[in-house]
Design a protein around this motif. Sequence first.
Motif, short mmCIF file in Angstrom:
data_model
loop_
_atom_site.label_atom_id
_atom_site.label_comp_id
_atom_site.label_asym_id
_atom_site.label_seq_id
_atom_site.Cartn_x
_atom_site.Cartn_y
_atom_site.Cartn_z
N ASN A 1 -3.35 7.60 12.09
CA ASN A 1 -3.30 7.91 13.52
C ASN A 1 -3.83 9.33 13.68
OD1 ASN A 1 -2.47 8.95 16.03
ND2 ASN A 1 -0.79 7.48 16.15
N LEU A 2 -5.00 9.47 14.27
CA LEU A 2 -5.69 10.77 14.34
C LEU A 2 -4.98 11.79 15.22
CD1 LEU A 2 -9.41 9.58 14.55
CD2 LEU A 2 -8.26 10.61 12.57
N THR A 3 -4.07 11.33 16.06
CA THR A 3 -3.35 12.28 16.92
C THR A 3 -2.13 12.86 16.20
OG1 THR A 3 -1.93 10.60 17.94
CG2 THR A 3 -4.05 11.01 19.00
N GLU A 4 -1.87 12.37 14.97
CA GLU A 4 -0.68 12.82 14.24
C GLU A 4 -1.01 13.62 12.98
OE1 GLU A 4 1.47 9.20 13.60
OE2 GLU A 4 2.22 9.14 15.67
N VAL A 5 -2.31 13.87 12.73
CA VAL A 5 -2.68 14.60 11.52
C VAL A 5 -3.06 16.04 11.88
CG1 VAL A 5 -3.46 12.54 10.31
CG2 VAL A 5 -5.11 13.86 11.66
N ASN B 1 -7.16 11.94 21.27
CA ASN B 1 -6.93 13.02 22.23
C ASN B 1 -8.23 13.84 22.32
OD1 ASN B 1 -6.99 14.66 19.93
ND2 ASN B 1 -4.76 14.68 19.74
N GLY B 2 -8.20 14.89 23.11
CA GLY B 2 -9.41 15.68 23.34
C GLY B 2 -10.02 16.24 22.06
N GLU B 3 -9.15 16.63 21.12
CA GLU B 3 -9.63 17.21 19.87
C GLU B 3 -10.37 16.15 19.03
OE1 GLU B 3 -9.93 20.14 19.28
OE2 GLU B 3 -10.16 20.38 17.11
N CYS B 4 -9.83 14.93 19.00
CA CYS B 4 -10.49 13.82 18.27
C CYS B 4 -11.89 13.60 18.83
CB CYS B 4 -9.71 12.52 18.41
SG CYS B 4 -8.03 12.57 17.82
N VAL B 5 -12.01 13.61 20.15
CA VAL B 5 -13.29 13.39 20.82
C VAL B 5 -14.27 14.50 20.42
CG1 VAL B 5 -14.45 13.40 23.07
CG2 VAL B 5 -12.33 12.11 22.77
#
Length: 248
Positions: free
Chosen positions: A142-146, A183-187
Amino acid sequence: MTPIPILMYHQIDVAPIKGTPMRGLVVSPGSFWRHMAAMKALGYLGLSMSDLEPYLSGEKTGKVFGITFDDGYENNLMHALPVLRQMRFTSTCYVVGKLIGRTNVWDQAKGIEQKQLMTVAQMQEWVNQGQEIGSHTLTHCNLTEVDAQRLVCEIVDSKRLLDAAVRQAHGTRHFCYPYGAVNGECVRVAESAGYATATTTQRGRVQDADRRQMFLLPRVLVSRSTSWMQLLVKCITAYEDRRRTAMV
Ligand SMILES: [Zn+2]
């Protein structure tokens, strides 16, 4: 623009026994054939994300839809590829970089059946037969949790790894967020990594407004229970668009 549906499939295989978790994400080969045949009968062309790009950008117009497969199951090669070839459709399969040739270990703790994922040779076969490979991170996290460093590894290193492992015309151009978690950072990281698009699990067809957000593309989930007629409703009417919710 005419809204463009991007279909999201996972496995194409015979059903696991009743009561198996996530059984709904295993679409039968016969059902997949009926979905593709119904769209073809209406004059629609099924396309991989790279082939869909000029339509998403507005450069081209036409009756098209995207076809994507998440996770990289071997059964996509066995059961979906012959149908795609028959229909002359292309598609994108998003694979998990560090789990090539292994199984969906990220699902293990949830009691979800372990299935074989494509090997490097099988991914190359998939590409040689006109299909495309995209990235679905290195580990299906889950990219929002790393943390920030891991986020970059998952997105950037999976592209490098796949670029080196699979020969395809333009490299690994498309990305998909595991669990649709974004989230915005992933984008921002996905954009700077050199991908052209990224897909989510947000429901809906791609609309004009989405052209400004090619890294938050919505998709149309297709499950075991989706009949060919329901698929047409999802693709051709505003049914899915009405079920869209805000993201990021
Ligand atoms: Zn996935």
